[in-house]
Design a protein around this motif. Sequence first.
Motif, PDB file in Angstrom:
ATOM      1  N   LEU B 161       0.856  -1.181   0.000  1.00 29.81           N
ATOM      2  CA  LEU B 161       0.000   0.000   0.000  1.00 29.81           C
ATOM      3  C   LEU B 161       0.892   1.231   0.000  1.00 29.81           C
ATOM      4  O   LEU B 161       1.947   1.236   0.623  1.00 29.81           O
ATOM      5  N   PRO B 162       0.481   2.249  -0.764  1.00 28.72           N
ATOM      6  CA  PRO B 162       1.372   3.378  -0.996  1.00 28.72           C
ATOM      7  C   PRO B 162       1.327   4.379   0.151  1.00 28.72           C
ATOM      8  O   PRO B 162       0.517   4.260   1.065  1.00 28.72           O
ATOM      9  N   VAL B 163       2.188   5.365   0.043  1.00 36.68           N
ATOM     10  CA  VAL B 163       2.105   6.513   0.958  1.00 36.68           C
ATOM     11  C   VAL B 163       0.774   7.214   0.718  1.00 36.68           C
ATOM     12  O   VAL B 163       0.363   7.414  -0.425  1.00 36.68           O
ATOM     13  N   ILE B 164       0.099   7.541   1.802  1.00 37.72           N
ATOM     14  CA  ILE B 164      -1.050   8.436   1.687  1.00 37.72           C
ATOM     15  C   ILE B 164      -0.811   9.604   2.636  1.00 37.72           C
ATOM     16  O   ILE B 164       0.099   9.561   3.465  1.00 37.72           O
ATOM     17  N   THR B 165      -1.596  10.637   2.474  1.00 38.80           N
ATOM     18  CA  THR B 165      -1.412  11.801   3.344  1.00 38.80           C
ATOM     19  C   THR B 165      -2.575  11.883   4.330  1.00 38.80           C
ATOM     20  O   THR B 165      -3.561  11.173   4.191  1.00 38.80           O
ATOM     21  N   HIS B 166      -2.435  12.760   5.311  1.00 41.12           N
ATOM     22  CA  HIS B 166      -3.519  12.913   6.287  1.00 41.12           C
ATOM     23  C   HIS B 166      -4.681  13.686   5.692  1.00 41.12           C
ATOM     24  O   HIS B 166      -5.819  13.456   6.040  1.00 41.12           O
ATOM     25  N   CYS B 167      -4.366  14.611   4.787  1.00 38.75           N
ATOM     26  CA  CYS B 167      -5.389  15.362   4.059  1.00 38.75           C
ATOM     27  C   CYS B 167      -6.462  15.920   5.001  1.00 38.75           C
ATOM     28  O   CYS B 167      -7.654  15.690   4.804  1.00 38.75           O
ATOM     29  N   CYS B 168      -6.018  16.635   6.028  1.00 40.42           N
ATOM     30  CA  CYS B 168      -6.980  17.250   6.943  1.00 40.42           C
ATOM     31  C   CYS B 168      -7.819  18.272   6.177  1.00 40.42           C
ATOM     32  O   CYS B 168      -7.272  19.064   5.422  1.00 40.42           O
ATOM     33  N   LEU B 169      -9.125  18.237   6.386  1.00 43.89           N
ATOM     34  CA  LEU B 169      -9.948  19.211   5.662  1.00 43.89           C
ATOM     35  C   LEU B 169      -9.667  20.624   6.171  1.00 43.89           C
ATOM     36  O   LEU B 169      -9.716  21.574   5.415  1.00 43.89           O
ATOM     37  N   GLU B 170      -9.404  20.767   7.469  1.00 41.88           N
ATOM     38  CA  GLU B 170      -8.847  22.043   7.926  1.00 41.88           C
ATOM     39  C   GLU B 170      -7.339  21.875   7.897  1.00 41.88           C
ATOM     40  O   GLU B 170      -6.787  21.044   8.633  1.00 41.88           O
ATOM     41  N   SER B 171      -6.688  22.663   7.063  1.00 36.74           N
ATOM     42  CA  SER B 171      -5.247  22.490   6.919  1.00 36.74           C
ATOM     43  C   SER B 171      -4.541  22.896   8.219  1.00 36.74           C
ATOM     44  O   SER B 171      -5.151  23.442   9.126  1.00 36.74           O
ATOM     45  N   HIS B 172      -3.248  22.611   8.264  1.00 35.02           N
ATOM     46  CA  HIS B 172      -2.441  22.977   9.424  1.00 35.02           C
ATOM     47  C   HIS B 172      -2.216  24.485   9.472  1.00 35.02           C
ATOM     48  O   HIS B 172      -2.110  25.128   8.431  1.00 35.02           O
ATOM     49  N   GLY B 173      -2.064  25.014  10.670  1.00 30.26           N
ATOM     50  CA  GLY B 173      -1.680  26.407  10.762  1.00 30.26           C
ATOM     51  C   GLY B 173      -2.114  27.061  12.050  1.00 30.26           C
ATOM     52  O   GLY B 173      -2.718  26.426  12.928  1.00 30.26           O
ATOM     53  N   SER B 174      -1.783  28.352  12.162  1.00 27.12           N
ATOM     54  CA  SER B 174      -2.020  29.069  13.402  1.00 27.12           C
ATOM     55  C   SER B 174      -2.025  30.572  13.172  1.00 27.12           C
ATOM     56  O   SER B 174      -1.634  31.051  12.101  1.00 27.12           O
ATOM     57  N   ILE B 175      -2.472  31.284  14.181  1.00 23.15           N
ATOM     58  CA  ILE B 175      -2.413  32.746  14.205  1.00 23.15           C
ATOM     59  C   ILE B 175      -1.700  33.126  15.492  1.00 23.15           C
ATOM     60  O   ILE B 175      -2.148  32.756  16.581  1.00 23.15           O
ATOM     61  N   SER B 176      -0.590  33.837  15.351  1.00 22.55           N
ATOM     62  CA  SER B 176       0.173  34.254  16.529  1.00 22.55           C
ATOM     63  C   SER B 176       0.164  35.763  16.671  1.00 22.55           C
ATOM     64  O   SER B 176       0.212  36.482  15.672  1.00 22.55           O
TER      65      SER B 176
END
Lengths: 329, 724
Positions: B161-176
């Motif tokens: 089985l190949p590499v798959i990604t997490h593919c979060c519908l809310e992408s990663h990130g932040s507000i500082s």
Amino acid sequence: MRAFEYASPTTKEQAVSLLGNSWDEAEVLAGGTDLLSLMKDGCVAPKRLVNIKEIRELRGISAGGGGLRIGALATIQELLDNRAVSRAYPAITQAAEGITSPQIRSLGTIGGELCQRPRCWYYRAGYGLLATDEQGEPLVPSGDNRYHAILGNAGPAYFVHASSLAPALIALGAKVRLFGPDGVREMWLDQFFTTPLTADDRETALKPNEIVTEIIVPTALGVKSATYEVRQREALDWPLATASVALSMSGDRVRVARIVMGHVAPRPWRAAEAEQVLAEKAVTEEVAQKAGELALNGANSLSRNGYKIQLARVAVKRAILMAARGGRG
Amino acid sequence: MAEYKWPEPEKRSLIGKRISRVDGPAKVSGKAKYTYDIKRPDMLYGKVLRSPHAHAKIVSIDTSAAEKMPGVKAVKVIQEPGTEIKWAGDEIVAVAAVDEPTAEDAIRAIKVTYEKLPHLVVEEDLSAAGDNAKPAAEQTAGEPEKAFGEAEVIVEGFYGLPVITHCCLESHGSISEWEGDQNLLVHISTQAVSNVANQIGRPLGIPAANVRVKQDHIGGGFGSKFQVDRWDVTAAQLSKMAGGKPVKIMLERDAELMVAGIRPSAYARVKVGAKRDGEIIAWQSESWNTGGSGGGGSPPLPYVFSVPNKHTQHTGIATNTGSARAWRAPNHPQGCLVTMSALEDTAARLEMDPLDFFLKNIELAGRFAEVYREEFAIAADLMEWKKNWHQRGAKTAGPVKRGLGLSLHTWGGGGHGSNCDVIIHPDGSVEVKMGTQDLGTGTRTAIMMVAAETFGLPLEAIKLMIGDNQFPTSGASGGSTTIGGVSASTRRGTLDALEQLFEKVAPSLNVQPADLEAVAGRIRVKSDPRRGLSWKEACMKIGGTAITTRGRNPGPGTLNSSGVGGVQMADVSVDVETGIVRVNKVVAVQDCGLIIDLKTAESQVYGALIMGVCYALYEERIMDARTGRMLNPNMEFYKLAGLGDIGELVVHMMTGKAYDERGVIGLGEPPVISPGAAISNAVANAVGVRVPSLPLTPDRVLAALQYPDREGGSSKNGGNDAGI
């Protein structure tokens, strides 16, 4: 996305005057379902967007004794909702049904559907329409070409044309009307599609200062038609291969057949040999199977898309059988 | 001291019932605010320039044009010239500007030159990996050579089985944003609210105590949001450079798919030796995988079944691609697919029903053998297995063939460390505060259910506050550890608070505190339920200062444990002319100890099955060998299932005394382990040959069908050519 000028004319004359003589000057905005992503991905960077949605005469679908007129601004949803279309031209409705996104159905227009650009992932990633590396070497033949062309793929174009409606419209003998500075041009839709030879070419005969105004489909009396799409997902997904078939019948026998495949070549692909084998025959599983095989006679797989030859064969066979059953699956 | 245990089944008013999640209305109405939705006053937008090359050295960076652009407030070089870049998409420079288009223009104005270096981005072919392949230790148990000699049937196969990604519908990130130059406020999409301050404070050179962290809702993490990312630190640095103004960096979809987490691949050549009666006696596997430029661990092989004689060898391949992160049950889906496929192929060779074959060997499954046996019986009923199963290769007419497959899995899921404050105010209102997060699994609902259950109150009487690091620390949500942790800390904290309340109330009822119980909104005498006070009246006895307790996990009493077993069965249809696979039905029977909320537990399994259908049929990170770039960093070619692709999902949760007694156990990972194997086995059963690798796309299915008897391959029943 780069900054651009925005114009919203209300007549086709104004629209054409706002377009440029080269493609980098202006792009036509209708539904925007493809254009906006092309701009965001940097595949096109027009200096001006010409919104044609305010040009009323480009809207609407009308069916009459002379056939069918589909305005370039008619949406895919309007096409799906039109009873006259689904009754007389099931191949068109079935092709539109394959576009399973409500958003694209509601915003996407027929003109835009025909003029949409290839989904080739090298093109969309910025390697140009013909997908070449810095030395000008093509990336597709030795790259991941699982979704690329199996016909008309001797190069330099290897992508598949993305239109789902074109094969059905061509099978049904449609013409397209264009409007430019010199007035109206009309041509067979089949001849509208071209295979680019350079990265600056487009996939249609449309000039940079022309717009598509309408599609004319002749009356379908005595014609049985169907579209069969091989698509992996029920959800929005590009077809792996499609076939649209229109059979002019004389009793049980096919008088003239037109078979057009989609998503197999840089342009909608007419299967002339397969059309001939159907002539003067009653449609049977065997004849349909034979037509499917003949349709792919000239196919040439790249390194990883051989499976698409089988899928296209099946699409042709199943579309013929569906058409013979009156467009039912 | 209170007795720390769960209420007896007949005394439960909420626990074990189907309770709708409390934040459902906010989520479906769009009122719920995710980090992505946060807009702070004067906020700047951060964008990141990423490497177009998979492997290169940065030669020079010129940011002068970007710095001069109007609207650009800060430019930060993340990796200096001379640095070796190891995957395409890695961060080079970031800018903060007044709006997104300006930030994008600034990114385009930055000039970076690279010295390109050779790269490797694909790993399915082990022999092409060269020096990037690093063999791990071989493991041997029993006497594999002798056992293979004694085997009556040997089945060989290749699976992957190949590499798959997490593919979060809310992408990663932040507000500082900074308050002065020593205090930072961070809104971040995270699985670990209580851990962020320490992780981001260190690189910024400020104490963790000076960092305030907030998150109300998260749009998916799946294991990829445990750590503060470099772009989060960068956002804080840009903010400081811009005078403390908030800076938001949320990844674009392409970056989300390229750099924000992958599940390692797994490929294996397997040999299974068995007796003719179905007894498995020997296992041999040579496996490999990639987890990007770092490691990816290795799949447990053979999975669950402790085959007495085995030899395993694994090789890790370093590739120039984004790094592996924990993906829901790390390495279990991989081990499961390889093992259950190989075993099903063995059953097919023996012409045995795989259900009989698995049950015959179920003692090899160890601790959960009896659980699996019980679950298989239920699953077989729900799937009508005995009626619908057929020998490999459906004999029905027409191109669409139907088949059944099965699999089983295990996971730990012990509760993590968790603390909460419980406050009962003299006016009767109740607060629970905990520095945890609701990963979308229903954590809020579960905590409120436990508190309400203890106090004999309705759910809405509990005011719950989470998602803020000013509340008592609670562990990261991962590894199925949350429910065991938060339910236990909440139970202990609320029992302690209730005990204090009983002490205040007892004198007025002329009884001992231990004689009281909290039921249906009343504090009453156990032996004489008519004697008592309403909750509100009871709380008036508290006096001027609210009752405050701290609930902890771990702590006294046995409220949770770890270790579960689950089984799944899949029913598929395959069009053998097009290779298109449709999932008709998946049955999941799952154990997770004592269930707090039956509804969100079932939802957890439904979600896992959907994720399972996605990776079984559609998901795959496609890398271009020549350019080193990901070809499908988008939602059109990184395919996920839509509603019409999922089929009927049937979930059965194991409940009852024996399950209750084990206490609360996590459920996040286990149900996502088996779907790939069960669906792959069902496809093999339908079409008569094994499709070796996931996802089961038309090209792979047709390839398996067209060449079922390739040179060196094995027969139609079981196994497949290990040809790569």
